[in-house]
Write an enzyme that holds these catalytic residues in place. Structure first.
Site, PDB file in Angstrom:
ATOM      1  N   SER A   7      50.518  22.281  17.144  1.00 16.84           N
ATOM      2  CA  SER A   7      50.053  23.384  16.302  1.00 16.84           C
ATOM      3  C   SER A   7      50.409  24.714  16.957  1.00 16.84           C
ATOM      4  O   SER A   7      49.960  24.991  18.082  1.00 16.84           O
ATOM      5  CB  SER A   7      48.528  23.313  16.125  1.00 16.84           C
ATOM      6  N   HIS A  30      53.069  22.132  13.213  1.00 15.68           N
ATOM      7  CA  HIS A  30      51.851  22.376  12.413  1.00 15.68           C
ATOM      8  C   HIS A  30      51.518  23.865  12.412  1.00 15.68           C
ATOM      9  O   HIS A  30      51.502  24.517  13.468  1.00 15.68           O
ATOM     10  CB  HIS A  30      50.687  21.581  13.024  1.00 15.68           C
ATOM     11  N   ASP A  32      48.646  26.555  11.214  1.00 13.87           N
ATOM     12  CA  ASP A  32      47.270  26.752  10.738  1.00 13.87           C
ATOM     13  C   ASP A  32      47.142  28.129  10.104  1.00 13.87           C
ATOM     14  O   ASP A  32      46.968  29.126  10.794  1.00 13.87           O
ATOM     15  CB  ASP A  32      46.296  26.593  11.913  1.00 13.87           C
ATOM     16  N   MET A  34      45.200  30.828   8.077  1.00 18.90           N
ATOM     17  CA  MET A  34      43.784  31.125   7.846  1.00 18.90           C
ATOM     18  C   MET A  34      43.649  32.499   7.189  1.00 18.90           C
ATOM     19  O   MET A  34      44.331  33.450   7.596  1.00 18.90           O
ATOM     20  CB  MET A  34      43.041  31.152   9.180  1.00 18.90           C
ATOM     21  N   HIS A  63      49.126  23.844   7.027  1.00 22.78           N
ATOM     22  CA  HIS A  63      47.701  23.558   6.768  1.00 22.78           C
ATOM     23  C   HIS A  63      47.083  24.847   6.261  1.00 22.78           C
ATOM     24  O   HIS A  63      46.873  25.788   7.038  1.00 22.78           O
ATOM     25  CB  HIS A  63      47.077  23.095   8.090  1.00 22.78           C
ATOM     26  N   MET A  65      44.176  26.915   5.274  1.00 22.04           N
ATOM     27  CA  MET A  65      42.734  27.113   5.318  1.00 22.04           C
ATOM     28  C   MET A  65      42.449  28.437   4.615  1.00 22.04           C
ATOM     29  O   MET A  65      42.112  29.464   5.230  1.00 22.04           O
ATOM     30  CB  MET A  65      42.241  27.116   6.770  1.00 22.04           C
ATOM     31  N   MET A 136      39.719  16.835   9.503  1.00 22.12           N
ATOM     32  CA  MET A 136      39.357  17.823  10.516  1.00 22.12           C
ATOM     33  C   MET A 136      38.347  17.201  11.474  1.00 22.12           C
ATOM     34  O   MET A 136      37.271  16.766  11.059  1.00 22.12           O
ATOM     35  CB  MET A 136      38.757  19.072   9.868  1.00 22.12           C
ATOM     36  N   ASP A 174      43.190  16.531  13.030  1.00 17.36           N
ATOM     37  CA  ASP A 174      43.404  17.900  13.485  1.00 17.36           C
ATOM     38  C   ASP A 174      42.155  18.427  14.196  1.00 17.36           C
ATOM     39  O   ASP A 174      41.079  18.485  13.600  1.00 17.36           O
ATOM     40  CB  ASP A 174      43.692  18.771  12.244  1.00 17.36           C
TER      41      ASP A 174
HETATM   42  C1  DX5 Z   1      41.355  24.457  13.361  1.00 18.69           C
HETATM   43  C2  DX5 Z   1      42.807  24.237  13.680  1.00 18.69           C
HETATM   44  C3  DX5 Z   1      42.893  23.535  15.019  1.00 18.69           C
HETATM   45  C4  DX5 Z   1      44.290  23.475  15.568  1.00 18.69           C
HETATM   46  C5  DX5 Z   1      44.407  22.487  16.712  1.00 18.69           C
HETATM   47  O1  DX5 Z   1      41.236  25.169  12.179  1.00 18.69           O
HETATM   48  O2  DX5 Z   1      43.417  23.460  12.649  1.00 18.69           O
HETATM   49  O3  DX5 Z   1      42.378  22.235  14.839  1.00 18.69           O
HETATM   50  O4  DX5 Z   1      45.145  23.070  14.593  1.00 18.69           O
HETATM   51  O5  DX5 Z   1      43.431  22.783  17.604  1.00 18.69           O
HETATM   52  P1  DX5 Z   1      43.393  22.123  19.073  1.00 18.69           P
HETATM   53  O6  DX5 Z   1      43.699  23.262  19.995  1.00 18.69           O
HETATM   54  O7  DX5 Z   1      42.010  21.582  19.198  1.00 18.69           O
HETATM   55  O8  DX5 Z   1      44.444  21.039  19.114  1.00 18.69           O
HETATM   56 ZN    ZN Z   2      45.424  22.486  11.254  1.00 18.17          ZN
END
Ligand code: DX5
Ligand code: ZN
Length: 216
Positions: A7, A30, A32, A34, A63, A65, A136, A174
């Site tokens: 990620s 990946h 994220d 947001m 992903h 969010m 999650m 994740d």
């Molecule tokens: C949360 C994110 C995290 C990230 C990975 O919203 O989606 O889960 O991708 O986090 P870690 O550092 O725990 O691998």
């Molecule tokens: Zn994610």
């Protein structure tokens, strides 16, 4: 063999190109995304996907969010996303269904994600449209959190739902994936592991990816 999705949330954005190259032995990259509304954090968006698409051949695993993802899924597809996963909690059931259909109409793989408190049964009305289920293991919004209790059971529920489909569907986990939790996820039925802080904090990221890929 489980697939590993580093990620970039855990990357150094002053050297993103180098950081991406350092994890190219991963299977997916990946992202994220947001919006500060669906989750209490703001990360990055369309321009980052567009530019990263130009510098790597890795499949881009996005992903979202964000609230009302239906408004953006086609733009993420156009920027080069290969898998687009939205949250089942982020819009009405009708808009969620339409968003998944739009992702697939754009020739991309469609996924649904669940907050820890949401049961896998919430995915059943959409199961025929899913190429990916993202479980999650932490509350969405921040990397570096601890893997939550109850996650293995949810992974197993998702694996049962995926196995019952007439087409392939990944079960991705994740949050808090590391040496201690990777094997637990695989045993429960995970086929993809997202790893942010565990990989990017490693002195040898390729070795860490190999370790996680071999986790049993
Ligand atoms: C949360 C994110 C995290 C990230 C990975 O919203 O989606 O889960 O991708 O986090 P870690 O550092 O725990 O691998
Ligand atoms: Zn994610």
């Amino acid at each position: 063999m489980v697939k590993i999705a580093p990620s970039i949330l855990a990357a150094d954005f002053t050297r993103l190109g180098e950081d991406i190259r350092s994890v190219e032995s991963g299977d997916l990259l990946h992202f994220d995304v947001m919006d500060g509304v669906f989750v209490p954090n703001i990360s990055f968006g369309l321009p980052v996907i567009k530019d990263v698409r130009r510098v790597t051949d890795m499949p881009l695993d996005v992903h979202l969010m964000i609230v009302n993802p239906i408004k953006y899924v086609e733009r993420f597809a156009a920027m080069g996303a290969d898998i687009i996963t939205i949250h089942v909690e982020s819009d009405t059931p009708e808009n969620t269904r339409m968003a998944l259909e739009r992702i697939r109409s754009a020739g991309k793989r469609a996924g649904l994600s669940l907050r820890p408190a949401t049961p896998v049964s919430a995915l059943e009305p959409f199961a025929h449209l899913l190429d990916n289920i993202l479980i999650m293991a932490v509350e969405p919004g921040f990397g570096g959190q601890h893997f939550m209790d109850g996650t293995p059971e949810k992974i197993a529920d998702a694996a049962r739902l995926a196995a019952a489909l007439d087409h392939p569907c990944d079960v991705e986990v994740d949050g808090g994936v590391n040496h201690q939790t990777a094997g637990i996820c695989v045993k429960a039925g995970a086929t993809v592991l997202v790893a942010g802080s565990d990989v990017f904090a490693s002195a040898d990221r390729a070795a860490e990816i190999r370790y996680l890929r071999g986790a049993l």
